[in-house]
Motif scaffolding. Structure first.
Motif, PDB file in Angstrom:
ATOM      1  N   UNK A 252       5.417 -39.010  48.095  1.00 17.55           N
ATOM      2  CA  UNK A 252       6.528 -38.073  48.152  1.00 17.55           C
ATOM      3  C   UNK A 252       5.971 -36.668  48.398  1.00 17.55           C
ATOM      4  N   UNK A 253       6.864 -35.711  48.546  1.00 18.72           N
ATOM      5  CA  UNK A 253       6.427 -34.329  48.745  1.00 18.72           C
ATOM      6  C   UNK A 253       5.690 -33.800  47.515  1.00 18.72           C
ATOM      7  N   UNK A 254       5.887 -34.447  46.363  1.00 14.58           N
ATOM      8  CA  UNK A 254       5.154 -34.061  45.158  1.00 14.58           C
ATOM      9  C   UNK A 254       3.653 -34.187  45.392  1.00 14.58           C
ATOM     10  N   UNK A 255       3.227 -35.242  46.078  1.00 13.53           N
ATOM     11  CA  UNK A 255       1.808 -35.464  46.357  1.00 13.53           C
ATOM     12  C   UNK A 255       1.244 -34.403  47.291  1.00 13.53           C
ATOM     13  N   UNK A 256       2.082 -33.903  48.192  1.00 13.87           N
ATOM     14  CA  UNK A 256       1.651 -32.909  49.162  1.00 13.87           C
ATOM     15  C   UNK A 256       1.674 -31.489  48.614  1.00 13.87           C
ATOM     16  N   UNK A 257       2.453 -31.267  47.545  1.00 17.57           N
ATOM     17  CA  UNK A 257       2.652 -29.906  47.040  1.00 17.57           C
ATOM     18  C   UNK A 257       2.113 -29.673  45.633  1.00 17.57           C
ATOM     19  N   UNK A 264      -4.858 -31.915  44.328  1.00 16.84           N
ATOM     20  CA  UNK A 264      -5.590 -30.891  45.086  1.00 16.84           C
ATOM     21  C   UNK A 264      -6.895 -31.487  45.625  1.00 16.84           C
ATOM     22  N   UNK A 265      -7.561 -32.271  44.785  1.00 14.94           N
ATOM     23  CA  UNK A 265      -8.806 -32.919  45.221  1.00 14.94           C
ATOM     24  C   UNK A 265      -8.526 -33.949  46.311  1.00 14.94           C
ATOM     25  N   UNK A 266      -7.462 -34.751  46.163  1.00 16.60           N
ATOM     26  CA  UNK A 266      -7.115 -35.773  47.146  1.00 16.60           C
ATOM     27  C   UNK A 266      -6.818 -35.151  48.503  1.00 16.60           C
ATOM     28  N   UNK A 283      10.995 -35.577  47.183  1.00 20.77           N
ATOM     29  CA  UNK A 283      10.809 -36.027  45.796  1.00 20.77           C
ATOM     30  C   UNK A 283      11.968 -35.659  44.878  1.00 20.77           C
ATOM     31  N   UNK A 284      13.044 -35.061  45.435  1.00 22.36           N
ATOM     32  CA  UNK A 284      14.202 -34.745  44.603  1.00 22.36           C
ATOM     33  C   UNK A 284      14.771 -36.036  44.007  1.00 22.36           C
ATOM     34  N   UNK A 316       8.298 -35.516  38.670  1.00 20.39           N
ATOM     35  CA  UNK A 316       8.812 -36.120  39.893  1.00 20.39           C
ATOM     36  C   UNK A 316       7.886 -37.249  40.347  1.00 20.39           C
ATOM     37  N   UNK A 317       8.482 -38.276  40.905  1.00 21.94           N
ATOM     38  CA  UNK A 317       7.703 -39.409  41.401  1.00 21.94           C
ATOM     39  C   UNK A 317       6.760 -38.941  42.506  1.00 21.94           C
ATOM     40  N   UNK A 318       5.582 -39.532  42.553  1.00 20.71           N
ATOM     41  CA  UNK A 318       4.614 -39.137  43.578  1.00 20.71           C
ATOM     42  C   UNK A 318       4.503 -40.154  44.717  1.00 20.71           C
ATOM     43  N   UNK A 319       5.193 -41.294  44.583  1.00 13.33           N
ATOM     44  CA  UNK A 319       5.126 -42.283  45.658  1.00 13.33           C
ATOM     45  C   UNK A 319       5.951 -43.504  45.342  1.00 13.33           C
ATOM     46  N   UNK A 320       5.736 -44.550  46.143  1.00 14.69           N
ATOM     47  CA  UNK A 320       6.472 -45.784  45.905  1.00 14.69           C
ATOM     48  C   UNK A 320       6.082 -46.892  46.854  1.00 14.69           C
ATOM     49  N   UNK A 321       6.533 -48.103  46.540  1.00 12.65           N
ATOM     50  CA  UNK A 321       6.405 -49.285  47.403  1.00 12.65           C
ATOM     51  C   UNK A 321       7.813 -49.709  47.807  1.00 12.65           C
TER      52      UNK A 321
END
Length: 328
Positions: A252-257, A264-266, A283-284, A316-321
């Motif tokens: 989600x955009x949470x992972x990017x922001x 930050x490391x990823x 990620x809303x 906020x969720x950071x991703x999904x399947x």
């Protein structure tokens, strides 16, 4: 109590043998730096293969093609792999203990560092449902990297398999497969770049039949593509036969922001290897609804979804399947 003792002995053994493991990593990193990325192969494609290699050798998920392919890739020193895996495998044989990252299926909440391992069972289940049970006639691995699922299908399967990936990564994989005598004759390889080429046109030119249902597997790819490529790919899949399905994972955009140290490391790491994180679903909360909106706009229906990361008023969720289907 028995499990606690096994874990203690397992990790104690690994600590005692840590110099061997570190020597293995030193050999691996040294070879990788010396070799660079001259072949233009995706660096992030090796992570999923490494997870399946360890699962195979720990006995949790048999995958002989992954076991053999791992040792044949350029830039992967056999001595380094043996030194890294040796202490863990010895500790496992002494105790029977399997570390969380390599249990199959993955157990408990999925943290970002375990996403690669956790998603294996999700995609395996999709293959079991659609391919092994005969719900589709075709199996397409998009951005295949070093995936080995097409080489684990029964010899008598009626499902036709395809792999789509960039020319350089695909060339390295095919050379490695031949090197370790993995029969790839039942798989049709299609070279294409999602951000530059019409991959579906190339797929059809290679024998894919748009009128027959297919399972598309898109593992560990969406986060590295721009939004235009994501939407174009979804729309192309939506033009295939009714009953086709797409299994994929996403950030989600949470992972990017996120300013959290891990993310930050990823982001810094993937940027350094020229595979920058580019795409994230809004990620809303609820993330499922945001994903469903994207899929619907491209002609697909969301049928299966698992949110990764807790969704609350502050988190906020950071991703999904997910699995999406063609229902028209």
């Amino acid at each position: 109590m028995r499990d606690a003792l096994a874990a203690t002995v397992f990790y104690g053994t690994n600590v005692l043998l840590a110099p061997i493991t570190l020597a293995g990593y030193a050999i691996w990193v040294t070879k990788s730096v010396a070799r660079g990325n001259a072949a233009g192969v995706s660096s992030t494609a090796q992570g999923p293969l490494s997870a399946r290699y360890f699962e195979h050798n720990l006995g949790t998920r048999p995958d002989e093609p992954a076991n053999r392919l791992m040792m044949a890739l350029p830039g992967v020193p056999r001595l380094g792999v043996r030194l890294i895996s040796g202490p863990m495998l010895l500790a496992h044989r002494l105790t029977g203990y399997v570390p969380k990252a390599f249990r199959y299926p993955f157990e408990g909440p999925v943290s970002p560092q375990y996403e690669t391992s956790a998603r294996v069972a999700f995609f395996d289940d999709a293959v079991e449902r659609y391919v092994h049970r005969g719900e589709v006639d075709q199996f397409v691995v998009l951005g295949a990297g070093f995936d080995t699922r097409a080489f684990r299908l029964p010899n008598d399967t009626r499902v036709r398999s395809f792999e789509v990936d960039t020319p350089k990564t695909q060339a390295v994989k095919r050379e490695a497969l031949a090197k370790v005598d993995i029969d790839a004759s039942a798989v049709t390889f299609v070279a294409a770049d999602f951000e530059r080429d019409d991959w579906l046109a190339r797929l059809e030119a290679s024998g894919f039949d748009r009128t027959k249902p297919a399972l598309f597997l898109w593992e560990g790819v969406t986060m590295y593509l721009d939004r235009r490529a994501i939407e174009e790919t979804l729309r192309k899949i939506a033009t295939t036969a009714k009953g086709s399905a797409l299994a994929f994972d996403y950030f989600t955009t949470e992972s990017l922001e996120s300013k959290a140290l891990y993310w930050r490391y990823a982001r810094a790491t993937t940027t350094a290897v020229k595979e920058k994180l580019k795409f994230g679903v809004d990620s809303t909360p609820p993330t499922r609804d945001r994903l469903a909106e994207l899929l619907t706009s491209c002609g697909l229906s969301l049928t299966t979804h698992r949110t990764l990361g807790e969704e609350t008023t502050t988190e906020r969720a950071w991703g999904g399947f997910a699995i999406a289907t063609v229902d028209r």
